[in-house]
Design an enzyme around this catalytic site. Sequence first.
Site, PDB file in Angstrom:
ATOM      1  CB  SER A  29      -0.872  -0.039   1.258  1.00 51.77           C
ATOM      2  OG  SER A  29      -1.838   0.948   1.183  1.00 51.77           O
ATOM      3  CD  GLN A  80      -4.176  -7.345  -0.976  1.00 53.47           C
ATOM      4  OE1 GLN A  80      -3.875  -6.255  -0.529  1.00 53.47           O
ATOM      5  NE2 GLN A  80      -3.530  -8.456  -0.656  1.00 53.47           N
ATOM      6  CB  CYS A 110      -3.507  -5.592   6.222  1.00 51.35           C
ATOM      7  SG  CYS A 110      -2.963  -3.975   6.798  1.00 51.35           S
ATOM      8  CE  LYS A 149       0.946 -10.506   0.528  1.00 54.64           C
ATOM      9  NZ  LYS A 149       0.879  -9.647   1.717  1.00 54.64           N
ATOM     10  N   GLY A 211       7.883 -12.958   2.369  1.00 52.39           N
ATOM     11  CA  GLY A 211       8.462 -12.434   3.606  1.00 52.39           C
ATOM     12  C   GLY A 211       9.978 -12.500   3.580  1.00 52.39           C
ATOM     13  CG  ASP A 212      12.061 -11.026   6.212  1.00 46.25           C
ATOM     14  OD1 ASP A 212      11.541  -9.911   6.021  1.00 46.25           O
ATOM     15  OD2 ASP A 212      12.159 -11.546   7.342  1.00 46.25           O
ATOM     16  NE  ARG A 235       9.245  -5.562   4.223  1.00 48.65           N
ATOM     17  CZ  ARG A 235       9.399  -6.088   5.409  1.00 48.65           C
ATOM     18  NH1 ARG A 235       9.529  -5.290   6.450  1.00 48.65           N
ATOM     19  NH2 ARG A 235       9.398  -7.403   5.580  1.00 48.65           N
TER      20      ARG A 235
HETATM   21  C1  LIG Z   1       4.464  -0.403   3.427  1.00 46.94           C
HETATM   22  C2  LIG Z   1       3.794  -1.739   3.277  1.00 46.94           C
HETATM   23  C3  LIG Z   1       2.557  -1.810   2.688  1.00 46.94           C
HETATM   24  C4  LIG Z   1       1.906  -3.058   2.561  1.00 46.94           C
HETATM   25  N1  LIG Z   1       0.705  -3.112   1.938  1.00 46.94           N
HETATM   26  C5  LIG Z   1       0.107  -4.314   1.737  1.00 46.94           C
HETATM   27  C6  LIG Z   1      -1.121  -4.411   1.020  1.00 46.94           C
HETATM   28  O1  LIG Z   1      -1.668  -3.411   0.535  1.00 46.94           O
HETATM   29  N2  LIG Z   1      -1.661  -5.654   0.877  1.00 46.94           N
HETATM   30  C7  LIG Z   1      -1.062  -6.779   1.384  1.00 46.94           C
HETATM   31  O2  LIG Z   1      -1.591  -7.884   1.246  1.00 46.94           O
HETATM   32  N3  LIG Z   1       0.102  -6.704   2.047  1.00 46.94           N
HETATM   33  C8  LIG Z   1       0.707  -5.514   2.201  1.00 46.94           C
HETATM   34  N4  LIG Z   1       1.918  -5.469   2.822  1.00 46.94           N
HETATM   35  C9  LIG Z   1       2.608  -6.729   3.160  1.00 46.94           C
HETATM   36  C10 LIG Z   1       3.504  -7.166   1.991  1.00 46.94           C
HETATM   37  O3  LIG Z   1       2.736  -7.493   0.853  1.00 46.94           O
HETATM   38  C11 LIG Z   1       4.355  -8.379   2.378  1.00 46.94           C
HETATM   39  O4  LIG Z   1       3.499  -9.423   2.758  1.00 46.94           O
HETATM   40  C12 LIG Z   1       5.330  -8.068   3.512  1.00 46.94           C
HETATM   41  O5  LIG Z   1       5.933  -6.818   3.327  1.00 46.94           O
HETATM   42  C13 LIG Z   1       6.406  -9.149   3.608  1.00 46.94           C
HETATM   43  O6  LIG Z   1       7.109  -9.257   2.390  1.00 46.94           O
HETATM   44  P1  LIG Z   1       8.534  -8.533   2.118  1.00 46.94           P
HETATM   45  O7  LIG Z   1       9.429  -8.888   3.261  1.00 46.94           O
HETATM   46  O8  LIG Z   1       8.997  -9.082   0.797  1.00 46.94           O
HETATM   47  O9  LIG Z   1       8.277  -7.050   2.072  1.00 46.94           O
HETATM   48  C14 LIG Z   1       2.551  -4.238   3.011  1.00 46.94           C
HETATM   49  C15 LIG Z   1       3.797  -4.149   3.611  1.00 46.94           C
HETATM   50  C16 LIG Z   1       4.428  -2.928   3.752  1.00 46.94           C
HETATM   51  C17 LIG Z   1       5.794  -2.875   4.388  1.00 46.94           C
END
Ligand SMILES: Cc1cc2nc3c(=O)[nH]c(=O)nc-3n(C[C@H](O)[C@H](O)[C@H](O)COP(=O)(O)O)c2cc1C
Length: 340
Positions: A29, A80, A110, A149, A211-212, A235
């Site tokens: 988001s 989504q 979320c 998700k 995740g990560d 991220r």
């Molecule tokens: C700033 C931010 C916004 C996010 N927005 C959403 C979202 O809109 N929908 C969702 O399912 N997950 C959202 N997430 C979770 C991510 O999709 C993901 O599951 C989480 O960051 C872990 O993955 P990563 O380590 O690759 O970032 C968000 C995470 C962050 C940090």
Amino acid sequence: MLKNCAKMLKPIQIGDHLMPNNAFLAPLSGITDKSFRTIAARFGAGMVVSEMIASAALANGHKDMARRLGRPEKLPHIVQLAGCEPHWLAEGAKVAEDAGADIIDINMGCPSKRVTNGYAGSALMRAPDKAVEIIEAVVGATSQPVTLKMRLGWNDECLNAPQLAKAAEECGVQMVTIHGRTRQQFYKGKARWTPVREVVDAVDLPVVVNGDIVDLQAAEQALAESGANAVMIGRGAQGKPWLVGQIGDALAGREPKAAPEGDALLSLILEHYEMMIDEYGEHLGVRCARKHLGWYLDALIEDGAVIDGPLRKRLLTAGESAEVPKILTDIFNQLEARAA
Ligand SMILES: Cc1cc2nc3c(=O)[nH]c(=O)nc-3n(C[C@H](O)[C@H](O)[C@H](O)COP(=O)(O)O)c2cc1C
């Protein structure tokens, strides 16, 4: 650095859509807007997902939720939805489908209090009956495929992702993504990929591990530990919209395309910037684009670049879009001069 490394992953098909590889861009988001998704898709991401859209607000004509429906170039348009009322999720799904969504994804991951207090996002993992009602409502409201998700569970005492995934499969959901943390972890600690295997064992659907995952090594480890069919990267792609495509290529046994450098990178950042000004308009666009400009510079610094502090500050505080190309070009000219 990414190496070419084949991994025999089955291609993922959802409805009519065959994904070009098994590395997907996560919904973020405020970040994975249409501009970012378009760029990640151009660089070969296997799937991109919209920012979460609050269903009731969407159905009631909220302007920013409508913007989030922007369709990226190239890939299927995955929208989504979040919310706590089956009725509004169903209405949101209809609006999304009418606006051209190819696949509807439901957010049950979320952790934000604002979202969970209304029993939306990951709070639905604590209310599995409600979660199933929502899934049924969305599947019933749209002719497009539905995906889900979620997290491992609400907390370590309630790791119910396998049960919820199974129930979702019975409702007609066609893919599940698991972020390897519980809601109580928020984003703290390390994501756990091994427990995702219990979801893989529970369903016959494609399962995506998330995740990560920030490079190919992490992607391969996550796949090996979880037995999942694909990875989702969030991220790690900030400031590197090419990363998801590179990982997808490497997992498919193809030579990953090199990350853009020098003039190619400068052109990409400027194009991304213009796309954002187009998407949000001048005032909001200038502000929303700052974080991306900062991440691009951070990625350069990570690779050893030294960036002039005052120039960086001018770039990240510029109040008008017309100022940015000149400052960014000055930064790149300095980098080139230092490298010569
Ligand atoms: C700033 C931010 C916004 C996010 N927005 C959403 C979202 O809109 N929908 C969702 O399912 N997950 C959202 N997430 C979770 C991510 O999709 C993901 O599951 C989480 O960051 C872990 O993955 P990563 O380590 O690759 O970032 C968000 C995470 C962050 C940090």
